[in-house]
Design a protein around this motif. Structure first.
Motif, PDB file in Angstrom:
ATOM      1  N   VAL A 117      -6.959   1.662   3.361  1.00 16.19           N
ATOM      2  CA  VAL A 117      -6.908   1.890   1.913  1.00 16.19           C
ATOM      3  C   VAL A 117      -8.109   2.759   1.520  1.00 16.19           C
ATOM      4  CG1 VAL A 117      -7.018   0.771  -0.351  1.00 16.19           C
ATOM      5  CG2 VAL A 117      -5.732  -0.301   1.508  1.00 16.19           C
ATOM      6  N   GLY A 151      -6.378  -7.478  -1.413  1.00 14.16           N
ATOM      7  CA  GLY A 151      -5.661  -6.693  -2.421  1.00 14.16           C
ATOM      8  C   GLY A 151      -5.038  -7.522  -3.529  1.00 14.16           C
ATOM      9  N   ASN A 175       0.850  -1.188   0.000  1.00 17.53           N
ATOM     10  CA  ASN A 175       0.000   0.000   0.000  1.00 17.53           C
ATOM     11  C   ASN A 175       0.891   1.244   0.000  1.00 17.53           C
ATOM     12  OD1 ASN A 175      -2.225   1.765   0.412  1.00 17.53           O
ATOM     13  ND2 ASN A 175      -1.920   1.694   2.623  1.00 17.53           N
ATOM     14  N   ASP A 201      -2.612  -3.536   1.163  1.00 20.37           N
ATOM     15  CA  ASP A 201      -4.035  -3.687   0.856  1.00 20.37           C
ATOM     16  C   ASP A 201      -4.348  -5.129   1.269  1.00 20.37           C
ATOM     17  OD1 ASP A 201      -6.538  -3.916  -0.173  1.00 20.37           O
ATOM     18  OD2 ASP A 201      -6.032  -3.203  -2.188  1.00 20.37           O
TER      19      ASP A 201
END
Ligand code: FAD
Ligand code: N01
Length: 529
Positions: free
Chosen positions: A495, A382, A146, A378
Motif C-alpha cells: 500500500v 486497514g 486494496n 490494506d
C-alpha cells in the motif's frame, strides 16, 4: 439523537465477531455486533471470486469451541470452497442463535472513548449512536480491499471487479477478453477458472509467485472419522506446531542432508501438497541458503509445468520462498499453456493507465471487456484505520500508529482502555491457521472481560512499557526469520505510503504461552482503574 446503552459492541461478523458475540453473551452481557455486509462470514462473505477456497485444510479451518458443532459438521473437500465455508458460518449463526444480535448493512464510522463515563461512544453510517463499556474490533486482517490508484481506473467502461468485493450473483466471463491484475493467492486461485471461460485472458504480473499444488479432492470419510474420534488431540497436536496448523514441521535441516535426501524431502511435500511444504526442513524459513534450495526446487517445477521456456522464466520468482505468502493452487502454472492466456510482465511494461477500452502499459494497449483486480488488501491495519478510533484524551489511533501499529500482544493498544483487537498486529494472526488464533484471542478477551467485571474495576488498559517491549520483541523474532526479507503485505509494502513494519508475530505456541503467562501473573503489562 437516541443513544443505545449496552455492555459491549463487537465490530464485524466474520469468524472472529461471531465467536466474540457468543462468548460475551455467555457472560450475561448485552452485546451488539455491527457488520458492514448484508450477511455473516466476513472473508467468506466478500471473496466470492471463482476458485475461492481455504488453503488450511477444512478439518483444521473450523471452530473447536463446541464439540457438538465439530462433530455434526461435515466438510466435503480437503480444502473447502467459499460457498461451503459460508454455509458453515451461517450454520454456526443458526445453531447459536446469533443473528438477533447482529446489525447488518451497517458500518461503524467512529469509536470515541469518553474518559469521564469510562465508555465507548460508537456511531455508524446509518445514524446509530451506541454507548458501551467494551468495544471489540473484529474487523479482519484482510477485509479492506486494496484497489490500485491507476490513472483513468474509473473510466473503464467494462466490468471491473476486486476479488474481495465480488458480485453475489457471480460474473460470466464467457466470450470476454479479461485482464487479471495481480498474482497473489486470489489471482492464483481465480486465473485457471477465468481462463476456462474467457475468450482471451491477459494476466498482468508485477511479481511472480511461488505456488505448491493443493491436490484437492473429496475428504476420505474414514480419515474424517479418525480425526473426529479424537478431535481435541488432533487440534492439540496442530496447536503445538509453529503456525498452529498441521505442517508436520521437520527437525532436519536442508543443509545438513545430502542433495538426494533434500530433493526427496521436497518431493514428498510437493506430492502431499499444500502449505506444509514450508515445514519440509527446519531451516527453510530462517537460513537464506537453505531457502534457496527450496526456491530452486519450486522453479524447476515451474519449468516442467510451462511449455514455453520464456514464459516459465517470467513466472519464476527470485525472492525468498515464504516472504510473500506461499500460494496453493490447482493447475495455475499449466494455465499458461492455454492458447487463450497471455502473461504480461509488468517489470518490462508497467501499467500506465486505464481507459474506457482497456489497459495501457509502457509497451502497448490491451483492449478488454472486464478487469479483475486481484490486488489484495490494506492488511492488518486497514479496516481499523478506516474507523475514527479515539482513545484517552481524544488521541486518534491512526495518529498513534502513524509510524506503524503498536499493540500489546496484538490484543490491546495503550491509551485505548476496554478496547480489544482480535488478531491484531503483533499476534500470530495471518502467520497461523486463523481460526484457532481467532478462538484463542476471543477466549482471552472474554476471560479478561469477566475478570475485570468480577473485580469491579472500571477499565483495563495496556501499559506503554509493556507495549513497547512487545513491539520490540515482535520485531526481534521476525528478524530472526526470512519473513521480512522482501516487499510484502506482511510489511505493509503493498500500500503506497503505508509504514513498513513487520506486523504479524512468528510462532503460535510461544505466543499462546505468553498470553497464558500474562494472565497467570495477574494481567502483567496491563493496568486496572
Ligand atoms: P473477516 O472475515 O475479515 O471479517 C471482518 C468483518 O468485519 C467483515 O465482514 C467486514 O465487513 C467487517 N467490518 C470491517 N470493518 C467494519 C466496520 N467499520 N463496520 C462494520 N463492519 C466492519 N486464513 C486461514 O487461516 N486459512 C485460510 O485458508 C484462509 N483463506 C483465506 C482466503 C481468502 C480469500 C482471504 C481473503 C483470507 C483467507 N484467510 C485464511 C484469512 C481470513 O481472513 C481468516 O481466516 C478469517 O476468515 C478472518 O476472520 P475475521 O472475522 O477475523 O475477519
Ligand atoms: O493479495 P496479495 P491476495 N499493479 O497482496 C499485485 C489470503 N488469501 O488477495 O507482489 C500491479 O497477496 C501484487 O503484486 P506485488 C492470503 O493470506 C488466501 O492475492 O505487490 N499489480 C500481487 O501480485 C493472501 O496472502 C487465499 O508486486 C499489483 C497481487 O496484486 C492474502 O489473502 C486466497 C498492484 C496481490 O496479492 C492476500 O491475497 C486469497 C498494482 N498497482 C487470499 N497492486 C487462499 O488460498 C498489487 N498488485 C486460502
Amino acid at each position: 439523537m437516541d443513544v443505545r446503552r449496552i455492555d459491549a459492541v463487537v465490530v464485524g461478523a466474520g469468524f472472529a465477531g461471531l465467536y466474540m458475540l457468543h462468548r460475551l453473551r455467555g457472560l450475561g452481557l448485552e452485546v451488539c455486533a455491527i457488520e458492514a455486509g448484508s450477511g455473516v462470514g466476513g472473508t467468506w462473505y466478500w471473496n466470492r471470486y471463482p476458485g475461492a477456497r481455504c488453503d488450511i485444510e477444512s478439518m483444521e479451518y473450523s471452530y473447536q469451541f463446541s464439540d457438538a458443532l465439530a462433530q455434526e459438521w461435515e466438510w466435503s473437500e480437503r480444502y473447502a470452497t467459499q460457498p461451503e465455508i459460508l454455509r458453515y458460518a451461517n450454520h454456526v449463526v443458526d445453531r447459536f442463535d446469533l443473528k438477533k444480535d447482529i446489525r447488518f448493512d451497517t458500518r461503524v464510522v467512529s469509536a470515541h472513548y469518553d474518559d469521564d463515563a469510562q465508555r465507548w461512544q460508537i456511531t455508524t453510517d446509518r445514524g446509530d449512536a451506541i454507548t458501551a463499556r467494551w468495544c471489540v474490533m473484529a474487523t479482519g486482517c484482510l477485509s479492506s480491499a486494496n484497489l490500485p490508484d491507476i490513472p483513468g481506473r474509473d473510466s473503464f467502461s467494462g466490468g471491473a471487479y476486486h476479488t474481495g468485493r465480488w458480485p453475489h450473483d457471480g460474473v460470466d466471463f464467457h466470450g470476454q477478453r479479461v485482464a487479471v491484475v495481480g498474482t497473489g493467492s486470489s489471482g492464483i486461485q481465480s486465473i485457471p477458472l477465468i481462463a476456462e471461460q474467457a475468450s482471451q485472458l491477459f494476466v498482468f504480473q508485477r511479481t511472480p509467485t511461488y505456488s505448491v499444488p493443493a491436490h484437492n479432492g473429496p475428504l476420505d470419510p474414514r480419515a474424517v472419522r479418525e480425526i473426529k474420534a479424537d478431535y481435541p488431540a488432533f487440534r492439540a497436536g496442530n496447536a503445538a506446531q509453529p503456525f498452529g496448523a498441521n505442517f508436520q514441521q521437520s527437525e532436519e535441516r536442508a543443509l545438513a542432508v545430502s542433495e538426494e535426501d533434500r530433493r526427496s524431502g521436497y518431493e514428498r511435500r510437493w506430492q502431499a501438497g499444500g502449505l506444509p511444504f514450508l515445514g519440509a526442513f527446519a531451516d527453510l524459513l530462517v537460513d537464506p541458503a537453505a531457502n534457496a534450495t527450496a526456491a530452486e526446487f519450486l522453479r524447476a517445477r515451474i519449468r516442467s509445468a510451462v511449455a514455453d521456456p520464456a514464459v516459465a522464466e517470467r513466472l519464476s520468482p527470485r525472492h525468498v520462498v515464504g516472504c510473500k505468502r506461499l500460494c496453493v493452487d490447482s493447475d495455475y502454472y499449466a494455465t499458461y499453456n492455454r492458447p487463450n492466456v497471455t502473461l504480461v510482465d509488468l517489470r518490462d511494461e508497467p501499467i500506465e493507465s486505464i481507459d474506457a477500452a482497456g489497459l495501457r502499459t509502457a509497451a502497448k494497449h490491451y483492449p478488454v471487456d472486464a478487469i479483475v483486480f486481484a490486488t489484495g488488501f490494506d492488511a492488518m491495519t486497514g479496516a481499523l484505520e478506516r474507523i475514527d478510533v479515539r482513545g484517552r484524551g481524544g488521541r486518534r489511533l491512526k495518529e498513534k500508529w502513524s509510524a506503524g501499529p503498536r499493540a500489546y500482544l496484538g490484543l490491546a493498544t495503550a491509551g485505548f482502555p476496554n478496547l480489544f483487537l482480535v488478531t491484531g498486529p503483533g499476534s500470530p494472526s495471518v502467520l497461523s491457521n486463523m481460526l484457532p488464533s481467532i478462538e484463542q484471542h476471543v477466549d482471552w478477551i472474554a476471560d479478561c472481560v469477566a475478570h475485570v467485571e468480577a473485580r469491579g474495576a472500571g477499565t483495563i488498559d495496556a501499559t506503554v512499557a509493556a507495549e513497547d517491549a512487545w513491539v520490540e520483541h515482535v520485531n526481534t523474532v521476525g528478524a530472526q526469520t526470512l519473513f521480512p526479507a522482501c516487499s510484502s503485505w506482511y510489511l505493509g509494502a503493498n500500500v503506497p505510503g503505508k509504514p513498513r513494519v513487520f506486523m504479524p508475530y512468528v510462532g503460535f505456541p510461544a505466543y499462546v504461552a505468553k498470553c497464558r503467562d500474562v494472565v497467570a501473573k495477574g494481567y502483567e503489562g496491563f493496568k486496572f482503574a
